[in-house]
Design a protein around this motif. Structure first.
Motif, PDB file in Angstrom:
ATOM      1  N   GLY A  75      45.089  12.297  -2.338  1.00 49.66           N
ATOM      2  CA  GLY A  75      45.948  11.601  -1.399  1.00 49.66           C
ATOM      3  C   GLY A  75      46.163  12.300  -0.083  1.00 49.66           C
ATOM      4  N   GLU A  76      45.621  13.497   0.120  1.00 50.82           N
ATOM      5  CA  GLU A  76      45.818  14.222   1.373  1.00 50.82           C
ATOM      6  C   GLU A  76      44.590  14.077   2.269  1.00 50.82           C
ATOM      7  N   PHE A  77      44.824  13.815   3.541  1.00 50.73           N
ATOM      8  CA  PHE A  77      43.777  13.727   4.556  1.00 50.73           C
ATOM      9  C   PHE A  77      44.179  14.588   5.739  1.00 50.73           C
ATOM     10  N   VAL A  78      43.172  15.041   6.476  1.00 57.98           N
ATOM     11  CA  VAL A  78      43.437  15.807   7.690  1.00 57.98           C
ATOM     12  C   VAL A  78      42.716  15.159   8.857  1.00 57.98           C
ATOM     13  N   VAL A  79      43.296  15.363  10.044  1.00 54.48           N
ATOM     14  CA  VAL A  79      42.752  14.804  11.274  1.00 54.48           C
ATOM     15  C   VAL A  79      42.895  15.860  12.358  1.00 54.48           C
ATOM     16  N   PRO A  80      41.878  16.038  13.215  1.00 57.04           N
ATOM     17  CA  PRO A  80      41.996  17.028  14.291  1.00 57.04           C
ATOM     18  C   PRO A  80      43.179  16.716  15.209  1.00 57.04           C
ATOM     19  N   ASN A  81      43.741  17.766  15.773  1.00 54.01           N
ATOM     20  CA  ASN A  81      44.910  17.593  16.636  1.00 54.01           C
ATOM     21  C   ASN A  81      44.651  16.607  17.771  1.00 54.01           C
ATOM     22  N   GLN A  82      43.451  16.683  18.373  1.00 60.93           N
ATOM     23  CA  GLN A  82      43.197  15.836  19.532  1.00 60.93           C
ATOM     24  C   GLN A  82      43.063  14.364  19.153  1.00 60.93           C
ATOM     25  N   ASN A  83      42.835  14.083  17.868  1.00 58.28           N
ATOM     26  CA  ASN A  83      42.710  12.697  17.414  1.00 58.28           C
ATOM     27  C   ASN A  83      43.958  12.193  16.681  1.00 58.28           C
ATOM     28  N   PHE A  84      44.961  13.054  16.574  1.00 58.36           N
ATOM     29  CA  PHE A  84      46.117  12.706  15.747  1.00 58.36           C
ATOM     30  C   PHE A  84      46.833  11.461  16.254  1.00 58.36           C
ATOM     31  N   GLU A  85      47.075  11.394  17.560  1.00 57.97           N
ATOM     32  CA  GLU A  85      47.830  10.251  18.103  1.00 57.97           C
ATOM     33  C   GLU A  85      47.046   8.954  17.906  1.00 57.97           C
ATOM     34  N   THR A  86      45.730   9.013  18.028  1.00 61.76           N
ATOM     35  CA  THR A  86      44.906   7.815  17.805  1.00 61.76           C
ATOM     36  C   THR A  86      45.034   7.320  16.370  1.00 61.76           C
ATOM     37  N   VAL A  87      44.918   8.245  15.414  1.00 64.85           N
ATOM     38  CA  VAL A  87      45.026   7.858  13.997  1.00 64.85           C
ATOM     39  C   VAL A  87      46.414   7.328  13.684  1.00 64.85           C
ATOM     40  N   ARG A  88      47.435   7.979  14.240  1.00 64.81           N
ATOM     41  CA  ARG A  88      48.800   7.505  13.988  1.00 64.81           C
ATOM     42  C   ARG A  88      48.995   6.085  14.504  1.00 64.81           C
ATOM     43  N   ARG A  89      48.451   5.796  15.676  1.00 69.20           N
ATOM     44  CA  ARG A  89      48.560   4.450  16.232  1.00 69.20           C
ATOM     45  C   ARG A  89      47.758   3.436  15.412  1.00 69.20           C
ATOM     46  N   TYR A  90      46.591   3.857  14.900  1.00 72.31           N
ATOM     47  CA  TYR A  90      45.810   2.962  14.036  1.00 72.31           C
ATOM     48  C   TYR A  90      46.659   2.498  12.852  1.00 72.31           C
ATOM     49  N   PHE A  91      47.269   3.451  12.172  1.00 74.91           N
ATOM     50  CA  PHE A  91      48.021   3.120  10.960  1.00 74.91           C
ATOM     51  C   PHE A  91      49.324   2.371  11.267  1.00 74.91           C
ATOM     52  N   GLU A 110      53.571  25.111  12.044  1.00 71.65           N
ATOM     53  CA  GLU A 110      52.793  26.044  12.867  1.00 71.65           C
ATOM     54  C   GLU A 110      51.417  26.351  12.259  1.00 71.65           C
ATOM     55  N   ALA A 111      51.349  26.391  10.926  1.00 66.60           N
ATOM     56  CA  ALA A 111      50.073  26.757  10.281  1.00 66.60           C
ATOM     57  C   ALA A 111      48.990  25.737  10.570  1.00 66.60           C
ATOM     58  N   SER A 112      49.305  24.457  10.356  1.00 64.47           N
ATOM     59  CA  SER A 112      48.285  23.436  10.563  1.00 64.47           C
ATOM     60  C   SER A 112      47.932  23.305  12.035  1.00 64.47           C
ATOM     61  N   THR A 113      48.926  23.460  12.914  1.00 64.16           N
ATOM     62  CA  THR A 113      48.650  23.345  14.351  1.00 64.16           C
ATOM     63  C   THR A 113      47.709  24.459  14.811  1.00 64.16           C
ATOM     64  N   ALA A 114      47.944  25.677  14.289  1.00 63.97           N
ATOM     65  CA  ALA A 114      47.092  26.801  14.673  1.00 63.97           C
ATOM     66  C   ALA A 114      45.665  26.595  14.183  1.00 63.97           C
ATOM     67  N   GLN A 115      45.483  25.913  13.054  1.00 61.45           N
ATOM     68  CA  GLN A 115      44.153  25.674  12.517  1.00 61.45           C
ATOM     69  C   GLN A 115      43.487  24.454  13.134  1.00 61.45           C
ATOM     70  N   GLY A 116      44.202  23.744  14.002  1.00 65.47           N
ATOM     71  CA  GLY A 116      43.593  22.658  14.748  1.00 65.47           C
ATOM     72  C   GLY A 116      43.607  21.304  14.073  1.00 65.47           C
ATOM     73  N   TYR A 117      44.430  21.108  13.051  1.00 66.65           N
ATOM     74  CA  TYR A 117      44.450  19.805  12.397  1.00 66.65           C
ATOM     75  C   TYR A 117      45.876  19.451  11.974  1.00 66.65           C
ATOM     76  N   ARG A 118      46.077  18.171  11.699  1.00 64.01           N
ATOM     77  CA  ARG A 118      47.329  17.669  11.145  1.00 64.01           C
ATOM     78  C   ARG A 118      47.009  16.885   9.877  1.00 64.01           C
ATOM     79  N   ALA A 119      47.938  16.895   8.941  1.00 63.63           N
ATOM     80  CA  ALA A 119      47.717  16.228   7.653  1.00 63.63           C
ATOM     81  C   ALA A 119      48.501  14.919   7.580  1.00 63.63           C
ATOM     82  N   PHE A 120      47.963  13.961   6.818  1.00 63.66           N
ATOM     83  CA  PHE A 120      48.727  12.787   6.426  1.00 63.66           C
ATOM     84  C   PHE A 120      48.405  12.477   4.965  1.00 63.66           C
ATOM     85  N   TYR A 121      49.254  11.644   4.362  1.00 67.70           N
ATOM     86  CA  TYR A 121      49.180  11.459   2.923  1.00 67.70           C
ATOM     87  C   TYR A 121      49.246   9.985   2.549  1.00 67.70           C
TER      88      TYR A 121
END
Length: 551
Positions: free
Chosen positions: A217-233, A255-266
């Motif tokens: 149930g966990e997915f990750v998306v790059p930071n630069q694409n996060f707003e696009t994916v959020r708007r899609y859903f 801070e951990a996920s941001t430093a690694q360049g991605y955000r998670a959604f579930y």
């Protein structure tokens, strides 16, 4: 009524006024983080200074109807008022003001607080807590082709990318999640599941931007694409096409996920196993391993339900969702959980844990609130307001006293004595009703001084007319007070009606002016009609043979 009884009443009023204005120590029980109580002694100042005199935050809140109309807005505001007041009381602000204005607005004034972001988050946060299981069926992966097709056919994909300002490319995605041996030790790559064949290599608008991880149930998306994916859903057609019984919730920006360049959604089960309605307590604490956490307790009914649900899901992952945001990475259930649990504040400071515990204890808001007005008043502005207000008030009182003494002489002196009584009782009335002293309130107080001496003007001029008509001093004084009574009542009633209207339909500062004016009108009526007349009667008793009156 005898003169003696009149003076007894005046004396009692003066004693009561002094008592109401005298600061006193009170004991307060303060609950500590370990659940025990300590007793603190606090000095209560009867007349509290308002926001414009002490500095701080002013917030105006209304119901947020962006996601749909609220059926009974007034009832929702009444219930939200109780929750907001509880939060502010636990926040520890000295002498806050939380009140309902009209039927659809809540005013919050926080003296001494200048952190706007924290104050706004504290009062408007919904604090709706849910415990939801992550999806074990890979429902979203199977639904992705359908979601991609909806985005292509509706034309929403290009519009969302443009609106989100997304400049990310599939190349950036490949670089982030590369499995090249040179990057084999990368933390981000380690989180991606080996079995990603359903998504890896997809070129759909949505599927090309997300990757599943090893956690169900966990997915990750790059930071630069996060707003696009959020708007899609967030699109209605995508929401309608999601697998039945499933919801998508995004994780917090730790801070951990941001430093690694991605955000998670579930992807979570839509039906929560339990909600925060069973919660009875929440406390912040620091764990040597987990860092800052919030421990919580459920009531007996909630504990039984939580234990039964977690017993059925041992080995599964459970997301802790607050206001539709997943708090940290969902933990795996290793055993049945009863009435106690904890929320890990991954990467968040202790203050964030304290604020979360506070809003959870106060309860969830019945409706979503929005801040429609927010302003910060610095303490230096309050100091200037006090200094200028005191100067204006002192100058006006001195001028009134001089005019009364010069123009009405001895009678003016009696009026000044009544004015002292008026000032004392007015402040006592304000303190008795728990009023907050504001700059407009000071203006209302000074204006009511004018109303107080105006009543004396009417009485004294009437006495002079009776003396000019040849009547005795006692008769002139009695008729002067009796005949001026109707005019005094008329002026006070009409001004009081105006003040009532201002209080009913005005906001905070206007209401402060109205309250001070109403208190001053009541005190001036007693001062002119009762106190000054008593002083005249006492003078007549001591000067029975007097043939003239200094007026």
């Amino acid at each position: 009524m005898s003169i003696r009884n009149r003076f007894i009443i005046i004396g009692l009023l003066i004693v009561a006024s002094v008592y109401a204005l005298f600061p006193r120590d009170v004991e307060m029980r303060v609950r500590q983080d370990d659940g025990s109580y300590r007793v603190d002694t606090v000095t209560r100042v009867p007349l509290k200074k308002g926001l414009d005199l002490s500095g701080g935050m002013h917030l105006a809140l209304e119901v947020d109807e962006a996601e749909g109309a609220v059926a009974n807005k007034e009832d929702a505001i009444d219930r939200a008022l109780t929750v907001v007041r509880t939060r502010i009381d636990e926040y520890g602000v000295s002498e806050p003001v939380v009140q309902k204005i009209g039927t659809d607005r809540i005013i919050v004034e926080l003296p001494g607080i200048d952190n706007r972001e924290r104050a706004e988050e504290l009062v408007k946060r919904s604090a709706f807590l849910q415990f939801q299981m992550t999806d074990e069926t890979r429902a979203l992966e199977r639904a992705l082709p359908r979601l991609d097709r909806i985005l292509r056919e509706s034309g929403e994909a290009s519009r969302v990318v443009t609106a989100a300002g997304d400049t990310g490319t599939r190349q950036a995605l490949d670089q982030l999640f590369t499995t090249d041996t040179a990057d084999a030790d990368s933390t981000a790559a380690d989180t991606v599941a080996a079995d990603t064949a359903l998504v890896l290599g997809a070129d759909g608008p949505l599927s090309s931007l997300i990757q599943p991880t090893a956690m169900p149930g966990e997915f990750v998306v790059p930071n630069q694409n996060f707003e696009t994916v959020r708007r899609y859903f967030s699109l209605p057609q995508i929401q309608a096409a999601l697998p039945p019984g499933k919801v998508v919730r995004f994780g917090s920006a730790d801070e951990a996920s941001t430093a690694q360049g991605y955000r998670a959604f579930y992807v979570l089960d839509a039906r929560p196993i339990i909600t925060g309605e069973y919660l009875t307590d929440a406390r912040p604490t620091q764990d040597p391993v987990e860092g800052n956490v919030v421990t919580f307790e459920l009531n007996n009914q909630g504990g039984r339900r939580f234990r039964a649900e977690t017993q059925r899901h041992i080995g599964d992952y459970m997301a802790i969702v607050l206001d539709d945001v997943v708090m940290g990475q969902p933990p795996v259930i290793r055993g049945a959980i009863g009435t106690r649990g904890q929320i890990t504040m991954t990467g968040k400071p202790l203050q964030a844990a304290q604020d979360l515990a506070l809003v959870l204890r106060a309860g969830a808001l019945p409706v979503k609130l929005k801040v429609v007005e927010s302003r910060t008043i610095g303490p230096s502005l309050g100091e200037d307001a006090i200094r200028q207000g005191m100067f204006a008030g002192t100058l006006s009182v001195v001028l009134v006293v001089l005019i009364m003494l010069v123009y009405y002489r001895f009678s003016g002196f009696l009026a000044v004595c009544g004015l002292v009584f008026y000032g004392l009782t007015t402040l006592a009335i304000l303190a008795g009703f728990g009023a907050v002293l504001t700059l407009p309130g000071l203006a209302g107080f000074v204006l009511s001084i004018g109303m107080a001496v105006d009543a004396n003007f009417l009485i004294f001029e009437r006495i002079r007319e009776e003396l000019d008509a040849g009547k005795t001093i006692r008769r002139a004084i009695d008729e002067g007070f009796d005949h001026a009574w109707s005019a005094i009542v008329d002026t006070h009633v009409t001004t009081a009606l105006t003040a009532v209207i201002l209080y009913q339909f005005g906001t905070g500062p206007v209401q402060g002016f109205a309250v001070a004016l109403l208190a001053g009108l009541a005190a001036s009526l007693v001062s002119a009609i009762f106190v000054v007349r008593t002083l005249f009667l006492a003078w007549l008793q001591r000067n029975r043979t007097a043939q003239t009156l200094s007026i």
